[in-house]
Write a protein that holds these residues in place. Structure first.
Motif, PDB file in Angstrom:
ATOM      1  N   GLU A   1       9.108  28.129   4.359  1.00  0.00           N
ATOM      2  CA  GLU A   1       8.469  27.200   5.267  1.00  0.00           C
ATOM      3  C   GLU A   1       7.761  27.953   6.391  1.00  0.00           C
ATOM      4  O   GLU A   1       8.239  28.966   6.885  1.00  0.00           O
ATOM      5  N   THR A   2       6.629  27.433   6.820  1.00  0.00           N
ATOM      6  CA  THR A   2       5.894  28.019   7.943  1.00  0.00           C
ATOM      7  C   THR A   2       6.418  27.426   9.238  1.00  0.00           C
ATOM      8  O   THR A   2       6.411  26.202   9.398  1.00  0.00           O
ATOM      9  N   PRO A   3       6.883  28.260  10.202  1.00  0.00           N
ATOM     10  CA  PRO A   3       7.447  27.725  11.448  1.00  0.00           C
ATOM     11  C   PRO A   3       6.405  26.939  12.228  1.00  0.00           C
ATOM     12  O   PRO A   3       5.202  27.160  12.123  1.00  0.00           O
ATOM     13  N   GLY A   4       6.911  26.016  13.070  1.00  0.00           N
ATOM     14  CA  GLY A   4       6.028  25.217  13.916  1.00  0.00           C
ATOM     15  C   GLY A   4       5.920  23.801  13.405  1.00  0.00           C
ATOM     16  O   GLY A   4       6.534  23.430  12.402  1.00  0.00           O
ATOM     17  N   PRO A   5       5.125  22.968  14.090  1.00  0.00           N
ATOM     18  CA  PRO A   5       4.944  21.580  13.640  1.00  0.00           C
ATOM     19  C   PRO A   5       4.398  21.536  12.223  1.00  0.00           C
ATOM     20  O   PRO A   5       3.534  22.326  11.835  1.00  0.00           O
ATOM     21  N   ALA A   6       4.898  20.604  11.435  1.00  0.00           N
ATOM     22  CA  ALA A   6       4.474  20.494  10.045  1.00  0.00           C
ATOM     23  C   ALA A   6       3.152  19.759   9.935  1.00  0.00           C
ATOM     24  O   ALA A   6       2.859  18.855  10.718  1.00  0.00           O
ATOM     25  N   ALA A   7       2.366  20.146   8.960  1.00  0.00           N
ATOM     26  CA  ALA A   7       1.109  19.426   8.713  1.00  0.00           C
ATOM     27  C   ALA A   7       1.381  18.036   8.196  1.00  0.00           C
ATOM     28  O   ALA A   7       0.639  17.089   8.482  1.00  0.00           O
ATOM     29  N   ALA A   8       2.466  17.880   7.418  1.00  0.00           N
ATOM     30  CA  ALA A   8       2.801  16.577   6.841  1.00  0.00           C
ATOM     31  C   ALA A   8       4.309  16.439   6.733  1.00  0.00           C
ATOM     32  O   ALA A   8       5.049  17.438   6.667  1.00  0.00           O
ATOM     33  N   LEU A   9       4.772  15.215   6.719  1.00  0.00           N
ATOM     34  CA  LEU A   9       6.168  14.901   6.444  1.00  0.00           C
ATOM     35  C   LEU A   9       6.188  13.839   5.358  1.00  0.00           C
ATOM     36  O   LEU A   9       5.592  12.771   5.502  1.00  0.00           O
ATOM     37  N   ARG A  10       6.861  14.153   4.247  1.00  0.00           N
ATOM     38  CA  ARG A  10       6.945  13.240   3.106  1.00  0.00           C
ATOM     39  C   ARG A  10       8.302  12.540   3.152  1.00  0.00           C
ATOM     40  O   ARG A  10       9.333  13.183   3.035  1.00  0.00           O
ATOM     41  N   LEU A  11       8.272  11.225   3.329  1.00  0.00           N
ATOM     42  CA  LEU A  11       9.477  10.439   3.580  1.00  0.00           C
ATOM     43  C   LEU A  11       9.739   9.469   2.441  1.00  0.00           C
ATOM     44  O   LEU A  11       8.864   8.695   2.055  1.00  0.00           O
ATOM     45  N   GLY A  12      10.962   9.489   1.911  1.00  0.00           N
ATOM     46  CA  GLY A  12      11.365   8.556   0.872  1.00  0.00           C
ATOM     47  C   GLY A  12      12.260   7.460   1.427  1.00  0.00           C
ATOM     48  O   GLY A  12      13.024   7.681   2.379  1.00  0.00           O
ATOM     49  N   TYR A  13      12.176   6.283   0.846  1.00  0.00           N
ATOM     50  CA  TYR A  13      13.014   5.156   1.255  1.00  0.00           C
ATOM     51  C   TYR A  13      13.100   4.164   0.107  1.00  0.00           C
ATOM     52  O   TYR A  13      12.392   4.293  -0.892  1.00  0.00           O
ATOM     53  N   PHE A  14      13.990   3.168   0.245  1.00  0.00           N
ATOM     54  CA  PHE A  14      14.154   2.120  -0.763  1.00  0.00           C
ATOM     55  C   PHE A  14      13.685   0.794  -0.186  1.00  0.00           C
ATOM     56  O   PHE A  14      13.748   0.573   1.017  1.00  0.00           O
ATOM     57  N   ASP A  15      13.261  -0.108  -1.041  1.00  0.00           N
ATOM     58  CA  ASP A  15      12.911  -1.457  -0.615  1.00  0.00           C
ATOM     59  C   ASP A  15      14.162  -2.330  -0.596  1.00  0.00           C
ATOM     60  O   ASP A  15      14.277  -3.324  -1.310  1.00  0.00           O
ATOM     61  N   ASN A  16      15.125  -1.937   0.230  1.00  0.00           N
ATOM     62  CA  ASN A  16      16.365  -2.669   0.435  1.00  0.00           C
ATOM     63  C   ASN A  16      16.468  -3.087   1.892  1.00  0.00           C
ATOM     64  O   ASN A  16      15.942  -2.397   2.779  1.00  0.00           O
ATOM     65  N   VAL A  17      17.181  -4.158   2.165  1.00  0.00           N
ATOM     66  CA  VAL A  17      17.410  -4.578   3.545  1.00  0.00           C
ATOM     67  C   VAL A  17      18.191  -3.513   4.303  1.00  0.00           C
ATOM     68  O   VAL A  17      18.008  -3.336   5.508  1.00  0.00           O
TER      69      VAL A  17
END
Length: 352
Positions: free
Chosen positions: A30-46
């Protein structure tokens, strides 16, 4: 006293001996410092409403600043862990058992829990004619996925009731890991006798398929408090981009705060995001019922995790191991302190 209550006392007493040295979280790729992107996973659940609200309201994207937010809808915790392990996503909302399993299998290298998201909202629902645990002999019961949080909860509870189960099928009660939407259809068709599920699927089976609740999981925990969803981040991503992770946590905390302050609007906003993702909203009655069973919180209920690990080991879905270093709540507690809130405990299982 329930088995989980007893295990909770045992785990608390044994905690110093259970935990080992702190695991490293770094990765030079990983390159140190703020990331260019963040890939976030989630479910369609309450039970993933903090993700749904945070995305719909732009709270997570705003908190990330110049980091581009990319999202992916996933189906169950083990699938989310696979995506994290493959480097396909950087962070995810998921159930505690897959997080624990990944952490133990990787000897503490895979991920860190950086916040809680939801507690409660899980139950065993059954067909007419099943009114007592003894009626489950020979029954077929669905769970979202082998080794996910509800799957482990079912296997653990069945063991306390004297039933033997197998991770490969069969046993006194046949457990069939099944995608949630398919579970609803199978139950409506009489192909299964019940299911241990998170919301909104509990409420869907109750209101759309005449199921009844045999076991509310809250009844198995001291004070009815247990974790259902947590926010996790890949360890190497956290080590390389701590400021980005703090932004993610800040956006997540803002989402939980929004849900707390806008109970009358929560259903509408959650349904809007579910419709955007799936093309179909939940019936108002289903969503209203589901929201009464779930608590949204940034507290991951860390003290419950040794119990969850013991349950998974006993169920045959996880291996024994240390949980030392599982939590990094430092970014969360910094965000909470800035807002004048109380810190959240890692229960000796990491930094806070």
């Amino acid at each position: 006293m329930t088995r989980r209550a007893a295990l909770g006392l045992i785990a608390a007493a044994a905690l110093p001996g259970l935990l080992g040295g702190c695991a490293s979280a770094g990765n030079a790729a990983e390159t140190p410092g703020p990331a260019a992107a963040l890939r976030l996973g989630y479910f369609d659940n309450v039970t993933h409403a903090p993700a749904l609200v945070g995305l719909d309201q732009g709270l997570i994207a705003d908190a990330l600043g110049n980091t581009i937010l990319q999202t992916q809808v996933l189906g169950a915790g083990p699938a989310a862990v696979e995506a994290l392990s493959a480097g396909a996503i950087d962070a995810a909302y998921l159930g505690p058992n897959p997080a624990v399993n990944s952490f133990v299998q990787s000897a503490g290298q895979s991920l860190r829990i950086v916040a809680g998201a939801a507690g409660g909202g899980a139950a065993l629902v059954v067909r007419a004619g099943i009114t007592d645990p003894s009626d489950l002999a020979g029954a077929t019961i669905a769970t979202p996925q082998l080794g996910n949080t509800q799957d482990v909860a079912l296997r653990s509870w069945l063991a306390t009731e004297g039933f033997e189960t197998s991770t490969t099928g069969g046993g006194d009660v046949d457990i069939v890991p099944t995608e949630n939407a398919q579970t609803l259809a199978l139950f409506q068709n009489g192909a299964i006798d019940g299911a241990w599920l998170p919301e909104p699927w509990v409420s869907r089976l109750v209101l759309e398929a005449d199921a009844t609740v045999l076991v509310d999981e809250a009844s198995l925990w001291p004070d009815g408090t247990f974790p259902t969803t947590v926010l996790v981040v890949r360890s190497d991503y956290l080590a390389a981009h701590p400021d980005t992770v703090r932004g993610l946590v800040a956006g997540h905390a803002a989402s939980v705060d929004w849900l707390t302050r806008h109970p009358d609007e929560a259903a509408r906003v959650i349904n809007r995001k579910l419709t955007a993702d799936t093309g179909k909203p939940l019936p108002d009655a289903v969503l209203a019922r589901a929201l009464t069973t779930v608590t949204f919180t940034t507290d991951p209920y860390a003290a419950a995790f040794p119990v969850l690990l013991l349950d998974a080991v006993d169920a045959g879905t996880a291996k024994p191991g240390t949980l030392d270093g599982l939590f990094d709540l430092t970014p969360l507690n910094a965000v909470l302190a800035e807002a004048g809130g109380a810190p959240v405990s890692a229960a000796g299982l990491g930094t806070e």
